[in-house]
Enzyme design. Structure first.
Site, PDB file in Angstrom:
ATOM      1  N   HIS A   1     -12.304  -8.616 -34.773  1.00 33.52           N
ATOM      2  CA  HIS A   1     -13.425  -9.487 -34.414  1.00 33.52           C
ATOM      3  C   HIS A   1     -14.782  -8.911 -34.845  1.00 33.52           C
ATOM      4  O   HIS A   1     -15.807  -9.607 -34.747  1.00 33.52           O
ATOM      5  CB  HIS A   1     -13.485  -9.709 -32.899  1.00 33.52           C
TER       6      HIS A   1
ATOM      7  N   GLY B   1       0.800  -1.223   0.000  1.00 36.25           N
ATOM      8  CA  GLY B   1       0.000   0.000   0.000  1.00 36.25           C
ATOM      9  C   GLY B   1       0.825   1.261   0.000  1.00 36.25           C
ATOM     10  O   GLY B   1       1.467   1.600   1.011  1.00 36.25           O
TER      11      GLY B   1
ATOM     12  N   THR C   1       1.504   6.082 -13.914  1.00 41.20           N
ATOM     13  CA  THR C   1       0.806   6.273 -15.193  1.00 41.20           C
ATOM     14  C   THR C   1       1.820   6.512 -16.322  1.00 41.20           C
ATOM     15  O   THR C   1       2.999   6.793 -16.071  1.00 41.20           O
ATOM     16  CB  THR C   1      -0.118   7.505 -15.113  1.00 41.20           C
ATOM     17  N   SER C   2       1.318   6.484 -17.548  1.00 43.24           N
ATOM     18  CA  SER C   2       2.193   6.750 -18.700  1.00 43.24           C
ATOM     19  C   SER C   2       2.817   8.141 -18.600  1.00 43.24           C
ATOM     20  O   SER C   2       3.989   8.336 -18.958  1.00 43.24           O
ATOM     21  CB  SER C   2       1.393   6.643 -19.998  1.00 43.24           C
TER      22      SER C   2
ATOM     23  N   GLN D   1     -11.204  -4.945 -33.106  1.00 43.88           N
ATOM     24  CA  GLN D   1     -11.728  -4.480 -34.396  1.00 43.88           C
ATOM     25  C   GLN D   1     -11.790  -5.621 -35.405  1.00 43.88           C
ATOM     26  O   GLN D   1     -12.762  -5.759 -36.159  1.00 43.88           O
ATOM     27  CB  GLN D   1     -10.826  -3.338 -34.910  1.00 43.88           C
TER      28      GLN D   1
ATOM     29  N   GLY E   1      -1.674   9.809  -5.425  1.00 47.05           N
ATOM     30  CA  GLY E   1      -1.353   8.673  -6.287  1.00 47.05           C
ATOM     31  C   GLY E   1      -0.014   8.916  -6.959  1.00 47.05           C
ATOM     32  O   GLY E   1       1.030   8.492  -6.464  1.00 47.05           O
TER      33      GLY E   1
ATOM     34  N   GLY F   1     -18.312  -7.332 -34.619  1.00 51.73           N
ATOM     35  CA  GLY F   1     -19.308  -7.360 -33.537  1.00 51.73           C
ATOM     36  C   GLY F   1     -18.999  -8.417 -32.492  1.00 51.73           C
ATOM     37  O   GLY F   1     -19.273  -8.236 -31.291  1.00 51.73           O
TER      38      GLY F   1
ATOM     39  N   GLU G   1       1.179   1.274 -11.221  1.00 49.26           N
ATOM     40  CA  GLU G   1       2.650   1.295 -11.115  1.00 49.26           C
ATOM     41  C   GLU G   1       3.231   2.547 -11.776  1.00 49.26           C
ATOM     42  O   GLU G   1       4.337   2.540 -12.315  1.00 49.26           O
ATOM     43  CB  GLU G   1       3.214   0.022 -11.782  1.00 49.26           C
TER      44      GLU G   1
HETATM   45  C1  LIG Z   1      -6.621  -1.904 -10.506  1.00 47.07           C
HETATM   46  C2  LIG Z   1      -5.609  -1.057  -9.774  1.00 47.07           C
HETATM   47  C3  LIG Z   1      -4.674  -1.667  -8.941  1.00 47.07           C
HETATM   48  C4  LIG Z   1      -3.761  -0.899  -8.215  1.00 47.07           C
HETATM   49  N1  LIG Z   1      -2.913  -1.525  -7.324  1.00 47.07           N
HETATM   50  C5  LIG Z   1      -2.152  -0.754  -6.483  1.00 47.07           C
HETATM   51  C6  LIG Z   1      -1.397  -1.373  -5.429  1.00 47.07           C
HETATM   52  O1  LIG Z   1      -1.388  -2.602  -5.280  1.00 47.07           O
HETATM   53  N2  LIG Z   1      -0.692  -0.572  -4.583  1.00 47.07           N
HETATM   54  C7  LIG Z   1      -0.677   0.800  -4.710  1.00 47.07           C
HETATM   55  O2  LIG Z   1      -0.028   1.450  -3.897  1.00 47.07           O
HETATM   56  N3  LIG Z   1      -1.394   1.414  -5.701  1.00 47.07           N
HETATM   57  C8  LIG Z   1      -2.121   0.673  -6.580  1.00 47.07           C
HETATM   58  N4  LIG Z   1      -2.878   1.283  -7.569  1.00 47.07           N
HETATM   59  C9  LIG Z   1      -2.862   2.729  -7.672  1.00 47.07           C
HETATM   60  C10 LIG Z   1      -2.127   3.255  -8.885  1.00 47.07           C
HETATM   61  O3  LIG Z   1      -0.738   3.073  -8.714  1.00 47.07           O
HETATM   62  C11 LIG Z   1      -2.531   4.726  -9.055  1.00 47.07           C
HETATM   63  O4  LIG Z   1      -3.893   4.739  -9.476  1.00 47.07           O
HETATM   64  C12 LIG Z   1      -1.667   5.453 -10.062  1.00 47.07           C
HETATM   65  O5  LIG Z   1      -0.358   5.607  -9.545  1.00 47.07           O
HETATM   66  C13 LIG Z   1      -2.227   6.848 -10.416  1.00 47.07           C
HETATM   67  O6  LIG Z   1      -2.533   7.569  -9.268  1.00 47.07           O
HETATM   68  P1  LIG Z   1      -3.982   8.258  -9.149  1.00 47.07           P
HETATM   69  O7  LIG Z   1      -4.987   7.215  -9.470  1.00 47.07           O
HETATM   70  O8  LIG Z   1      -4.082   8.935  -7.828  1.00 47.07           O
HETATM   71  O9  LIG Z   1      -4.014   9.328 -10.300  1.00 47.07           O
HETATM   72  P2  LIG Z   1      -3.520  10.848 -10.198  1.00 47.07           P
HETATM   73  O10 LIG Z   1      -2.158  10.889  -9.611  1.00 47.07           O
HETATM   74  O11 LIG Z   1      -4.586  11.665  -9.558  1.00 47.07           O
HETATM   75  O12 LIG Z   1      -3.412  11.220 -11.731  1.00 47.07           O
HETATM   76  C14 LIG Z   1      -4.545  11.628 -12.514  1.00 47.07           C
HETATM   77  C15 LIG Z   1      -4.024  12.002 -13.906  1.00 47.07           C
HETATM   78  O13 LIG Z   1      -3.106  13.091 -13.809  1.00 47.07           O
HETATM   79  C16 LIG Z   1      -1.871  12.716 -14.406  1.00 47.07           C
HETATM   80  N5  LIG Z   1      -0.769  13.362 -13.684  1.00 47.07           N
HETATM   81  C17 LIG Z   1      -0.546  13.375 -12.345  1.00 47.07           C
HETATM   82  N6  LIG Z   1       0.600  14.045 -12.075  1.00 47.07           N
HETATM   83  C18 LIG Z   1       1.101  14.449 -13.267  1.00 47.07           C
HETATM   84  C19 LIG Z   1       2.259  15.188 -13.658  1.00 47.07           C
HETATM   85  N7  LIG Z   1       3.152  15.616 -12.779  1.00 47.07           N
HETATM   86  N8  LIG Z   1       2.434  15.439 -14.979  1.00 47.07           N
HETATM   87  C20 LIG Z   1       1.547  15.007 -15.903  1.00 47.07           C
HETATM   88  N9  LIG Z   1       0.437  14.293 -15.589  1.00 47.07           N
HETATM   89  C21 LIG Z   1       0.216  14.021 -14.297  1.00 47.07           C
HETATM   90  C22 LIG Z   1      -1.819  11.207 -14.319  1.00 47.07           C
HETATM   91  O14 LIG Z   1      -0.918  10.660 -15.250  1.00 47.07           O
HETATM   92  C23 LIG Z   1      -3.252  10.854 -14.585  1.00 47.07           C
HETATM   93  O15 LIG Z   1      -3.499  10.874 -15.967  1.00 47.07           O
HETATM   94  C24 LIG Z   1      -3.759   0.518  -8.349  1.00 47.07           C
HETATM   95  C25 LIG Z   1      -4.663   1.133  -9.214  1.00 47.07           C
HETATM   96  C26 LIG Z   1      -5.582   0.369  -9.915  1.00 47.07           C
HETATM   97  C27 LIG Z   1      -6.571   1.064 -10.809  1.00 47.07           C
END
Ligand SMILES: Cc1cc2nc3c(=O)[nH]c(=O)nc-3n(C[C@H](O)[C@H](O)[C@H](O)COP(=O)(O)OP(=O)(O)OC[C@H]3O[C@@H](n4cnc5c(N)ncnc54)[C@H](O)[C@@H]3O)c2cc1C
Length: 387
Positions: free
Chosen positions: A338, A124, A365-366, A336, A131, A340, A363
């Protein structure tokens, strides 16, 4: 440069593939439809040794190299990404954090159980309010005598509701930013420690994702993992390996999309031909095949750098951002192809398409991966990092 896998690496890949095809493939559709966690599949996976993939042999693990691990992760995700993400959070995050930074006592207490799959692990970092900017977490651990009192919560935690063991990060010195965060190992049943209801998700329906809640949990000081206030720094190292595994997960999903497209286009007929005979669709297949191969190479390169003990942070981010976007593109094109049939739940491509999206978010975001890569290329110092 040697592109050949060793005999052992090929054997691990074959074992993972055989296990996933024999155990997961026949039943996973049912679990996915029911949004049900496949406990018996995880028990069975434990018997293969893959839940102890990164654990040293002295603690009952398989002590695989990262290339072997990446190959196994790819093969399992090629069949199902819910089992794949469960294994990822257990191995790459929870178990690996203890294996890398735990004390001898903590390793002896937790690793053998985790490695055999007798206990599942969760990890966690993310919170409802933090995030990408993980260091902005607010969960707080305050020292009181021989224990810490932990309050706060974690959001989106894989395995939260099914794990017996969890490594969680909390603020131990609010004045010191990311140098005031520590890691703790918690066990199910500790008073005040609980999981929320599983989220209803777009994909990965057979995986468990929920909140972790800390309501004045008395955590023994002996459960501090690594040095006090070093939790965030250690987390960055855990994430490096985790990103390699998430890249391998994306490669598996992309390969699965390609597999499904090939099967479908060889049997479906239109205008008196199979779909495989249409040039336009052949072009799509050529693109998917090329991109999957490129994603695999980037992933195995990052894994090989880790095996060589060389810096792998940027390579892991490059592999992760590229492979996850390939997974999304491959799933979209394969759906696509596939027509429908791709839009209904009868064919696996519908599940693959939904599952692929997570690899662009979890892990880190992009956007965050691109930030890591750009800072390295530009030579900027990294102050903050994220999951
Ligand atoms: C199915 C699932 C499993 C997961 N498992 C785990 C887990 O086991 N342990 C754990 O700790 N977490 C886990 N996560 C959390 C995951 O790591 C976070 O959701 C992720 O890091 C993004 O954080 P956020 O959702 O708060 O998005 P945010 O940080 O709020 O981001 C929202 C948007 O803003 C963009 N953004 C934020 N900051 C910047 C920046 N500086 N520059 C440009 N763009 C930015 C992001 O790329 C995104 O598009 C999980 C999430 C999911 C959906």
């Amino acid at each position: 440069m040697d592109f050949e896998l060793t005999r052992e690496q090929r054997a691990v890949r074959a074992m993972a593939r055989e296990w996933a095809l024999a155990e997961v493939a026949p039943v996973i559709h049912r679990y996915d439809e029911a949004h049900e966690f496949p406990h018996e599949l995880l028990q069975s996976l434990g018997k293969t040794g893959l839940l102890g993939a990164l654990v040293p042999e002295e603690y009952g693990g398989a002590a695989l190299d990262y290339v072997s691990y990446a190959l196994a992760v790819e093969e399992i995700n090629r069949v199902d990404a819910s089992v794949g993400i469960t294994m990822w959070a257990h191995n790459s995050l929870c178990t690996n954090h203890i294996a890398l930074f735990g004390s001898k006592e903590q390793k002896a207490a937790y690793l053998p159980r985790l490695a055999r799959g007798k206990a599942l692990g969760a990890w966690g970092l993310t919170e409802p309010g933090s995030g990408s900017d993980a260091a902005a977490m607010t969960s707080r651990a305050i020292r009181e005598g021989d224990h810490f009192v932990l309050n706060g919560s974690k959001a989106f935690i894989t395995n939260a509701g099914v794990a017996e063991v969890a490594v969680v990060m909390a603020v131990t010195d609010p004045a010191s930013g990311n140098k005031g965060i520590s890691a703790f190992v918690l066990e199910r049943g500790m008073q005040g420690f609980s999981a929320g209801r599983p989220y209803r998700k777009l994909g990965l329906h057979a995986s468990n994702t929920a909140e972790l809640i800390f309501d004045s949990v008395a955590v023994p000081a002996a459960n501090l993992v690594g040095e006090l206030h070093r939790g965030f720094v250690n987390t960055m190292q855990v994430l490096e390996g985790g990103r390699v595994a998430m890249a391998a997960m994306a490669v598996g999903i992309a390969q699965a999309a390609l597999d499904q497209a090939l099967v479908y286009m060889k049997q479906r007929r239109a205008f008196g031909k199979t779909l495989a005979e249409f040039n336009g669709l052949q072009g799509m297949i050529a693109d998917i095949g090329t991109e999957v191969e490129a994603a695999r190479l980037l992933t195995l390169r990052a894994a090989a750098l880790k095996d060589a003990g060389r810096p792998a942070k940027t390579a892991a981010s490059m592999a992760k951002v590229f492979a996850s976007e390939v997974a999304m593109k491959a799933a979209s094109k394969a759906l696509q192809i596939h027509g429908g049939a791709g839009y209904i739940t009868e064919f696996p491509i519908e599940r693959i398409f939904r599952d692929a999206k997570l690899t662009e978010i979890g892990e880190g975001t992009s956007e965050i991966q691109r930030m890591v890569i750009a800072r390295d290329i530009l030579g900027f110092h990294q102050e903050r990092a994220s999951p």
